[in-house]
Scaffold this motif. Structure first.
Motif, PDB file in Angstrom:
ATOM      1  N   ARG A  53       7.815  10.211 -15.576  1.00  0.00           N
ATOM      2  CA  ARG A  53       8.663   9.067 -15.918  1.00  0.00           C
ATOM      3  C   ARG A  53      10.044   9.262 -15.287  1.00  0.00           C
ATOM      4  N   TYR A  54      10.735   8.160 -15.031  1.00  0.00           N
ATOM      5  CA  TYR A  54      12.028   8.246 -14.358  1.00  0.00           C
ATOM      6  C   TYR A  54      12.813   6.955 -14.544  1.00  0.00           C
ATOM      7  N   LYS A  55      14.068   7.018 -14.125  1.00  0.00           N
ATOM      8  CA  LYS A  55      14.923   5.829 -14.109  1.00  0.00           C
ATOM      9  C   LYS A  55      15.047   5.380 -12.659  1.00  0.00           C
ATOM     10  N   LEU A  56      14.843   4.089 -12.431  1.00  0.00           N
ATOM     11  CA  LEU A  56      14.919   3.547 -11.078  1.00  0.00           C
ATOM     12  C   LEU A  56      16.365   3.329 -10.648  1.00  0.00           C
ATOM     13  N   VAL A  65       8.024   3.061  -5.514  1.00  0.00           N
ATOM     14  CA  VAL A  65       8.244   4.508  -5.574  1.00  0.00           C
ATOM     15  C   VAL A  65       6.930   5.172  -5.186  1.00  0.00           C
ATOM     16  N   LYS A  66       6.997   6.235  -4.404  1.00  0.00           N
ATOM     17  CA  LYS A  66       5.774   6.923  -4.025  1.00  0.00           C
ATOM     18  C   LYS A  66       5.901   8.421  -4.233  1.00  0.00           C
ATOM     19  N   ALA A  67       4.767   9.032  -4.543  1.00  0.00           N
ATOM     20  CA  ALA A  67       4.696  10.485  -4.695  1.00  0.00           C
ATOM     21  C   ALA A  67       3.744  11.023  -3.639  1.00  0.00           C
ATOM     22  N   GLU A  68       4.143  12.095  -2.986  1.00  0.00           N
ATOM     23  CA  GLU A  68       3.291  12.744  -1.994  1.00  0.00           C
ATOM     24  C   GLU A  68       3.059  14.191  -2.411  1.00  0.00           C
ATOM     25  N   TYR A  69       1.833  14.639  -2.263  1.00  0.00           N
ATOM     26  CA  TYR A  69       1.510  16.025  -2.602  1.00  0.00           C
ATOM     27  C   TYR A  69       0.257  16.443  -1.845  1.00  0.00           C
ATOM     28  N   GLU A  70      -0.040  17.716  -1.899  1.00  0.00           N
ATOM     29  CA  GLU A  70      -1.180  18.270  -1.177  1.00  0.00           C
ATOM     30  C   GLU A  70      -2.144  18.894  -2.172  1.00  0.00           C
ATOM     31  N   TYR A  71      -3.312  18.275  -2.297  1.00  0.00           N
ATOM     32  CA  TYR A  71      -4.362  18.832  -3.164  1.00  0.00           C
ATOM     33  C   TYR A  71      -5.710  18.234  -2.788  1.00  0.00           C
ATOM     34  N   PRO A  72      -6.739  19.110  -2.586  1.00  0.00           N
ATOM     35  CA  PRO A  72      -6.602  20.560  -2.451  1.00  0.00           C
ATOM     36  C   PRO A  72      -5.815  20.911  -1.189  1.00  0.00           C
ATOM     37  N   LYS A  73      -5.606  22.184  -0.976  1.00  0.00           N
ATOM     38  CA  LYS A  73      -4.793  22.618   0.147  1.00  0.00           C
ATOM     39  C   LYS A  73      -5.310  22.030   1.444  1.00  0.00           C
ATOM     40  N   GLY A  74      -4.400  21.414   2.202  1.00  0.00           N
ATOM     41  CA  GLY A  74      -4.766  20.800   3.464  1.00  0.00           C
ATOM     42  C   GLY A  74      -5.102  19.323   3.360  1.00  0.00           C
ATOM     43  N   THR A  75      -5.167  18.800   2.135  1.00  0.00           N
ATOM     44  CA  THR A  75      -5.467  17.380   1.921  1.00  0.00           C
ATOM     45  C   THR A  75      -4.244  16.691   1.333  1.00  0.00           C
ATOM     46  N   LYS A  76      -3.653  15.775   2.075  1.00  0.00           N
ATOM     47  CA  LYS A  76      -2.466  15.072   1.618  1.00  0.00           C
ATOM     48  C   LYS A  76      -2.857  13.840   0.799  1.00  0.00           C
ATOM     49  N   ARG A  77      -2.178  13.657  -0.310  1.00  0.00           N
ATOM     50  CA  ARG A  77      -2.434  12.513  -1.167  1.00  0.00           C
ATOM     51  C   ARG A  77      -1.132  11.761  -1.431  1.00  0.00           C
ATOM     52  N   GLU A  78      -1.277  10.485  -1.770  1.00  0.00           N
ATOM     53  CA  GLU A  78      -0.104   9.649  -2.046  1.00  0.00           C
ATOM     54  C   GLU A  78      -0.411   8.716  -3.213  1.00  0.00           C
ATOM     55  N   ARG A  80       1.450   5.421  -5.398  1.00  0.00           N
ATOM     56  CA  ARG A  80       2.557   4.475  -5.380  1.00  0.00           C
ATOM     57  C   ARG A  80       2.683   3.757  -6.728  1.00  0.00           C
ATOM     58  N   SER A  81       3.903   3.366  -7.039  1.00  0.00           N
ATOM     59  CA  SER A  81       4.173   2.613  -8.260  1.00  0.00           C
ATOM     60  C   SER A  81       5.210   1.542  -7.935  1.00  0.00           C
ATOM     61  N   SER A  82       5.008   0.317  -8.427  1.00  0.00           N
ATOM     62  CA  SER A  82       5.898  -0.788  -8.086  1.00  0.00           C
ATOM     63  C   SER A  82       7.258  -0.648  -8.764  1.00  0.00           C
ATOM     64  N   LEU A  83       8.194  -1.486  -8.350  1.00  0.00           N
ATOM     65  CA  LEU A  83       9.539  -1.456  -8.917  1.00  0.00           C
ATOM     66  C   LEU A  83       9.569  -1.969 -10.354  1.00  0.00           C
ATOM     67  N   TYR A  84       8.451  -2.507 -10.842  1.00  0.00           N
ATOM     68  CA  TYR A  84       8.390  -3.008 -12.211  1.00  0.00           C
ATOM     69  C   TYR A  84       7.877  -1.951 -13.195  1.00  0.00           C
ATOM     70  N   VAL A  85       7.580  -0.768 -12.674  1.00  0.00           N
ATOM     71  CA  VAL A  85       7.055   0.321 -13.502  1.00  0.00           C
ATOM     72  C   VAL A  85       7.974   1.527 -13.374  1.00  0.00           C
ATOM     73  N   ASP A  86       8.167   2.249 -14.473  1.00  0.00           N
ATOM     74  CA  ASP A  86       9.088   3.394 -14.454  1.00  0.00           C
ATOM     75  C   ASP A  86       8.351   4.725 -14.538  1.00  0.00           C
ATOM     76  N   SER A  87       7.147   4.786 -13.974  1.00  0.00           N
ATOM     77  CA  SER A  87       6.393   6.037 -14.025  1.00  0.00           C
ATOM     78  C   SER A  87       5.362   6.102 -12.904  1.00  0.00           C
ATOM     79  N   LEU A  88       4.932   7.315 -12.612  1.00  0.00           N
ATOM     80  CA  LEU A  88       3.855   7.596 -11.655  1.00  0.00           C
ATOM     81  C   LEU A  88       2.841   8.488 -12.352  1.00  0.00           C
TER      82      LEU A  88
END
Length: 210
Positions: A53-56, A65-78, A80-88
């Protein structure tokens, strides 16, 4: 008179279109600069993931808002959450190891802010909880399997049988029910070795019960 009426209708139509153009000028507003970052971040770790959760920021041209991370190792994931939502929501993590997440805000011009890094600590993945809940009982012509799936995950319970010293897939049971019972039939009345594991839609797989 007919021509006057047609001209009047055309005038009304043009006036309406003009009004529509002036009504939403800010919806496409962009200044070409990256938006501000999120703030006041709160992390709620979940089974197999986390809710962030966060404040926009107050930028008018913020799009998502988007979150990027790698899981499993070597696999990139993303995610996204719209500006009308305050969480990912981060899902599909098959371990309890800490995982770094980079979070960006993105404008309507697809310009990203500098990332903010957070670390989540996922709780026990649902596949392991479901696997531990498996209760195998002898039944007519085979056996029955009872399970609990508290989070109603889309999972597959795989049943293996040892044939000629090789483990062979015997049956795959798909479910997203909170709890259930199913039967495996057509088995010979003889001593046999069986094994079981659970997998999810993200290709995470539990250890095998034998």
């Amino acid at each position: 008179m007919k021509n006057l009426i047609n001209l009047f209708l055309v005038y009304i139509g043009l006036t309406f279109i003009s009004s529509c153009k002036e009504e939403f000028p800010s919806s496409l507003k962009t200044d070409g600069n990256p938006p501000g970052q999120i703030s006041d971040i709160l992390i709620q770790n979940l089974n197999g993931g986390s809710l962030i959760r966060y404040k926009l920021p107050s930028d008018e041209d913020l799009l998502y808002v988007k979150a990027e991370y790698e899981y499993p190792k070597g696999t990139k994931r993303e995610v996204r959450s719209s500006l009308y939502v305050d969480s990912l929501k981060i899902e599909g993590i098959g371990s309890t190891q800490p995982l770094d997440i980079l979070i960006y805000t993105v404008s309507r011009s697809e310009i990203s802010s500098e990332p903010i890094k957070v670390t989540i600590n996922p709780l026990t993945p649902p596949i392991y909880l479901i696997k531990e809940s498996l209760d195998v009982m002898p039944d007519f012509g085979g056996f029955s399997i009872k399970y609990n799936n508290e989070s109603k995950q889309d999972i597959v319970i795989e049943i293996l049988k040892k044939i000629d010293n090789n483990w062979t897939n015997l049956e795959s049971y798909y479910t997203n029910s909170k709890t259930g019972l199913f039967a495996v039939r057509g088995q010979d009345a003889e001593l046999s070795d069986y094994a079981f594991y659970v997998r999810d839609k993200w290709k995470n797989k539990s250890r095998t019960n034998k």
